[in-house]
Design a protein around this motif. Structure first.
Motif, PDB file in Angstrom:
ATOM      1  N   THR A 112       0.843  -1.198   0.000  1.00 26.36           N
ATOM      2  CA  THR A 112       0.000   0.000   0.000  1.00 26.36           C
ATOM      3  C   THR A 112       0.871   1.238   0.000  1.00 26.36           C
ATOM      4  O   THR A 112       1.906   1.274   0.658  1.00 26.36           O
ATOM      5  CB  THR A 112      -0.893   0.037   1.254  1.00 26.36           C
ATOM      6  N   GLU A 113       0.421   2.216  -0.762  1.00 30.78           N
ATOM      7  CA  GLU A 113       1.095   3.508  -0.780  1.00 30.78           C
ATOM      8  C   GLU A 113       0.071   4.546  -0.344  1.00 30.78           C
ATOM      9  O   GLU A 113      -1.023   4.591  -0.897  1.00 30.78           O
ATOM     10  CB  GLU A 113       1.534   3.807  -2.210  1.00 30.78           C
ATOM     11  N   ALA A 114       0.404   5.351   0.634  1.00 27.49           N
ATOM     12  CA  ALA A 114      -0.545   6.354   1.121  1.00 27.49           C
ATOM     13  C   ALA A 114      -0.099   7.733   0.694  1.00 27.49           C
ATOM     14  O   ALA A 114       1.084   8.026   0.655  1.00 27.49           O
ATOM     15  CB  ALA A 114      -0.645   6.307   2.641  1.00 27.49           C
ATOM     16  N   GLY A 160      -7.735  -5.766   8.969  1.00 27.77           N
ATOM     17  CA  GLY A 160      -6.865  -4.647   9.304  1.00 27.77           C
ATOM     18  C   GLY A 160      -6.137  -4.795  10.614  1.00 27.77           C
ATOM     19  O   GLY A 160      -5.913  -3.827  11.325  1.00 27.77           O
ATOM     20  N   ALA A 161      -5.742  -6.029  10.944  1.00 23.91           N
ATOM     21  CA  ALA A 161      -5.136  -6.268  12.260  1.00 23.91           C
ATOM     22  C   ALA A 161      -3.682  -5.799  12.279  1.00 23.91           C
ATOM     23  O   ALA A 161      -2.970  -5.875  11.279  1.00 23.91           O
ATOM     24  CB  ALA A 161      -5.209  -7.737  12.606  1.00 23.91           C
ATOM     25  N   ALA A 205       1.571   3.174   9.992  1.00 22.72           N
ATOM     26  CA  ALA A 205       0.881   1.949  10.410  1.00 22.72           C
ATOM     27  C   ALA A 205      -0.373   1.706   9.593  1.00 22.72           C
ATOM     28  O   ALA A 205      -0.762   0.565   9.350  1.00 22.72           O
ATOM     29  CB  ALA A 205       0.517   2.048  11.882  1.00 22.72           C
ATOM     30  N   MET A 206      -1.015   2.823   9.133  1.00 23.78           N
ATOM     31  CA  MET A 206      -2.210   2.671   8.303  1.00 23.78           C
ATOM     32  C   MET A 206      -1.877   1.922   7.022  1.00 23.78           C
ATOM     33  O   MET A 206      -2.612   1.028   6.599  1.00 23.78           O
ATOM     34  CB  MET A 206      -2.766   4.061   7.950  1.00 23.78           C
ATOM     35  N   ALA A 207      -0.748   2.286   6.399  1.00 26.14           N
ATOM     36  CA  ALA A 207      -0.355   1.595   5.169  1.00 26.14           C
ATOM     37  C   ALA A 207       0.037   0.154   5.468  1.00 26.14           C
ATOM     38  O   ALA A 207      -0.214  -0.742   4.669  1.00 26.14           O
ATOM     39  CB  ALA A 207       0.792   2.344   4.505  1.00 26.14           C
ATOM     40  N   GLU A 208       0.633  -0.078   6.625  1.00 23.84           N
ATOM     41  CA  GLU A 208       1.126  -1.415   6.975  1.00 23.84           C
ATOM     42  C   GLU A 208      -0.024  -2.395   7.253  1.00 23.84           C
ATOM     43  O   GLU A 208       0.015  -3.539   6.831  1.00 23.84           O
ATOM     44  CB  GLU A 208       2.024  -1.296   8.216  1.00 23.84           C
ATOM     45  N   ALA A 209      -1.060  -1.910   7.931  1.00 23.30           N
ATOM     46  CA  ALA A 209      -2.110  -2.818   8.407  1.00 23.30           C
ATOM     47  C   ALA A 209      -3.001  -3.352   7.302  1.00 23.30           C
ATOM     48  O   ALA A 209      -3.766  -4.280   7.521  1.00 23.30           O
ATOM     49  CB  ALA A 209      -2.963  -2.106   9.452  1.00 23.30           C
ATOM     50  N   PHE A 210      -2.931  -2.793   6.093  1.00 25.48           N
ATOM     51  CA  PHE A 210      -3.730  -3.323   4.986  1.00 25.48           C
ATOM     52  C   PHE A 210      -3.203  -4.672   4.498  1.00 25.48           C
ATOM     53  O   PHE A 210      -3.951  -5.461   3.934  1.00 25.48           O
ATOM     54  CB  PHE A 210      -3.688  -2.356   3.800  1.00 25.48           C
TER      55      PHE A 210
END
Lengths: 174, 362
Positions: free
Chosen positions: B34-36, B202-203, B333-338
Motif C-alpha cells: 500500500t502507498e498512502a 486490518g489487524a 501503520a495505516m499503510a502497513e495494516a492493509f
C-alpha cells in the motif's frame, strides 16, 4: 419516459472536500442521517460524478485539490448545479491569503448557490440544495429549448425559415 | 505468485470524507502493498499563524485545522500560549475545557463508528448511530453556541460559562443515552454479519504498533496502553474526574470499535463527574504580557496524541508554531495494516482508522 421531468424528483448529490476542515463535511453527513434526512427530497449521496446532478463543495480550494475539483466538475453531465458549502468555500474564509490556498470555489468553477456559515448548519445546507433544485429545473428547461432549436427547424415550402422562431421559443424560456 | 494489479482509492471516493489517496498493489484480491498519499489539503496554517495573525487570534485559526476535534486544537494552543505567557488559568475554566473535550469525543467516536458501519455495508446501523449521535451535537450547541467550530477555549480561559439549566439537560440527555449506547454495544459486539467484515480485518500486532509509533484508539486496540490523559496531570486534572484506560488485544477493526464504544462509557462518567463537582471561580485570567520563550503541550484528541510547540519573541506575532496531529503518527501503520487483507474490506479498514487528514496536512 422523459428523463428530464424526473430529474427534479430525484437529484443525486456528489460531495467533494477541496481542502476544508471536515466541519461542513460532517454536517453534510448529518444531513444524510435520520434527523435532517435529505433523502425525503429524493437525494442520495453518490460517489460517481457521472451519475450526479448537484456538486457540494466544501473548503477553500488548495493548490493540490484544484485539478481534481475541475476534473470532477467536467465529468458531471449537464445540467449540473454547484453548491459551495461554508464560508471558506464561498470566499476563502479564514484561510484566505494562506500560501497554498485560493479564495473560494468560484475562481475555478461556476457556483450557483452560496451557503454561508462556519460551520454550515444542516438547515442551511438543506436550504441551499433546495434552492439548487430550482436552478436545476431552470437549467433543464434551457437545455430543452436549445435541443428544440436544433432538431425542429420550421419548414415552409420545403425551406428552413427562421423568421418567427424567436417568438415561438419565448414562452418556453419564460 | 499471481499477477499483480494496482488499484487506487481516492482522491474522491464515496467511502472517503476527505481527499485521501491509497494505491493498493493487489494479488488475487489480497493486498500485498500500500502507498498512502495524504497531503491533498495542505493549506499553510502554521505559516499564517506565525505571520498574519496575532497570538490571541491564533486560537480561532487553529480551530479551523480540523472540524472534528477543533476543541482539542484550540485547547492545546491556549495551553501552550498560557505557558508562554506564564499564567495559571482558573479552575472552573479547566473543568469546562475537559467537559467540552469529552462531549466532542462522544460525537467524534460515534461518527467514526457510523462510518465503519456504512463502509462495511450496514446502512441501517449507520442511520441508527447517526440518530443517537445527534444528542451530542445538540448539547455542544447548548454549551458552546455552535454545532461545530466551538471556539470555546481562548487564551487565558474559556469564552462562555455553563448555565445551570444546560448542565441539568446534559445530565438528563446522558441518562437517556446510556441505554442507547448499550444497544449499539450489543450490535457492534454480537452482530454476526458485521463480524464477518470486521473481525480479523486490518489487524496490527502490539510489536508493530510499538515500532510504528501508533497513537490513540488505533494503538489501544492493539494492546498498547498509550493515552496522554494518563500521563499528564499538570494542565488538566484527568484522573481526578475518573479517567480510565481502555485497551483491547486483537488490534483489528472489531477491537477498534470496542475501544471506541467502551471509551464512550468513560467519557459519560467523566462528564457526569465534572458537572456534579464543578468548582466556582472566574472564567478567564487577564494579562497584558506577550509570549516569550518556548513551550510544548500534549493533549489527547479523539484520535490520539496532539502535540503543539510554540516559540514567542515578546511581540504580538509568534515566531514559530508547530502542530503534530495524531493521524500524522498513524500514517505509516495505516499503510502497513492493509497487508494481507481482502481488497473488498479496505473501505471499512480506512474508516476504522478514523483518519483526519486536515489535521495531518494543516
Amino acid at each position: 419516459m422523459n428523463l428530464a421531468s424526473y430529474r427534479k424528483k430525484s437529484p443525486w448529490i456528489l460531495h467533494y472536500n477541496a481542502g476544508g476542515c471536515n466541519g461542513c463535511d460532517i454536517e453534510i453527513l448529518a444531513c444524510l442521517g435520520p434527523k435532517y434526512d435529505i433523502e425525503r427530497f429524493g437525494m442520495i449521496n453518490t460517489g460517481n460524478p457521472k451519475q450526479s446532478d448537484i456538486l457540494l463543495v466544501t473548503g477553500p480550494v488548495t493548490k493540490r485539490s484544484r485539478e481534481r475539483l475541475v476534473e470532477i466538475y467536467a465529468q458531471m453531465p449537464e445540467p449540473k448545479v454547484v453548491v459551495s458549502c461554508g464560508a471558506c468555500a464561498c470566499t476563502g474564509g479564514v484561510f484566505r491569503g494562506m500560501y497554498n490556498c485560493e479564495g473560494g470555489v468560484d475562481q475555478y468553477i461556476p457556483v450557483d448557490v452560496y451557503v454561508c456559515g462556519c460551520g454550515t448548519r444542516p438547515e442551511q445546507i438543506i436550504d441551499g440544495v433546495v434552492q439548487a433544485l430550482g436552478i436545476l429545473e431552470q437549467k433543464t428547461k434551457a437545455m430543452e429549448v436549445s435541443v428544440r432549436l436544433q432538431k425542429e427547424p420550421l419548414k415552409e415550402e420545403g425551406q428552413i425559415n427562421r423568421r418567427n422562431i424567436a417568438d415561438q421559443i419565448k414562452p418556453a424560456l419564460s | 505468485m499471481g499477477r499483480q494489479y494496482e488499484i487506487p482509492i481516492g482522491a474522491q471516493h464515496i467511502s472517503l470524507l476527505e481527499p485521501l489517496h491509497f494505491k493498493f498493489t493487489t494479488e488475487n484480491e489480497k493486498i500485498v502493498a500500500t502507498e498512502a498519499n495524504v497531503y491533498y489539503v495542505h493549506r499553510g496554517i502554521e505559516q499564517a499563524c506565525c505571520s498574519k495573525f496575532k497570538f490571541r487570534q491564533v486560537s480561532f485559526v487553529v480551530g479551523r485545522v480540523c472540524g472534528l476535534c477543533s476543541i482539542s486544537h484550540t485547547t492545546a494552543y491556549s495551553q501552550v500560549a498560557e505557558k508562554l505567557l506564564k499564567i495559571e488559568i482558573p479552575l472552573r475554566a479547566k473543568y469546562l475545557r475537559m467537559l467540552v473535550i469529552e462531549l466532542d469525543r462522544i460525537h467524534s467516536h460515534l461518527l467514526c463508528l457510523s462510518h465503519v458501519a456504512e463502509n462495511s455495508g450496514f446502512e441501517a446501523l449507520f442511520m441508527k448511530t447517526m440518530q443517537y449521535r445527534e444528542f451530542s451535537m445538540e448539547l455542544l450547541e447548548a454549551v458552546c453556541g455552535n454545532r461545530i467550530q466551538y471556539d470555546f477555549s481562548i487564551v487565558g480561559g474559556v469564552a462562555r460559562d455553563l448555565k445551570p439549566q444546560v448542565a441539568q439537560s446534559i445530565l438528563e440527555r446522558l441518562k437517556k443515552f446510556i441505554p442507547q449506547l448499550d444497544e449499539l454495544m450489543d450490535i457492534y459486539k454480537n452482530n454476526w454479519t458485521l463480524s464477518l467484515k470486521n473481525k480479523g480485518a486490518g489487524a496490527i500486532t502490539k510489536e508493530d504498533a510499538m515500532r510504528l509509533n501508533v497513537v490513540g484508539p488505533f494503538a489501544r486496540a492493539a494492546g498498547l496502553a498509550i493515552d496522554v490523559r494518563n500521563e499528564t496531570e499538570d494542565l488538566l486534572p484527568w484522573k481526578e474526574v475518573g479517567f480510565e484506560m481502555i485497551t483491547e488485544t486483537s488490534g483489528d477493526v472489531y477491537a477498534r470499535n470496542m475501544v471506541r464504544l467502551r471509551e464512550l462509557y468513560v467519557s459519560i462518567r467523566i462528564i457526569e463527574n465534572i458537572i456534579n463537582g464543578l468548582p466556582e471561580s472566574a472564567l478567564i485570567t487577564e494579562t497584558k504580557a506577550f509570549p516569550d520563550g518556548e513551550a510544548t503541550v500534549r493533549l489527547e484528541a479523539p484520535r490520539g496524541e496532539l502535540f503543539y510547540y510554540a516559540k514567542g519573541n515578546k511581540t504580538q506575532i509568534l515566531e514559530r508554531l508547530k502542530i503534530k496531529a495524531p493521524t500524522f503518527s498513524n500514517v505509516a501503520a495505516m499503510a502497513e495494516a492493509f497487508t494481507g487483507n481482502e481488497y473488498g474490506s479496505a473501505p471499512a479498514i480506512i474508516a476504522s482508522y478514523d483518519p483526519c487528514l486536515s489535521c495531518t496536512a494543516r
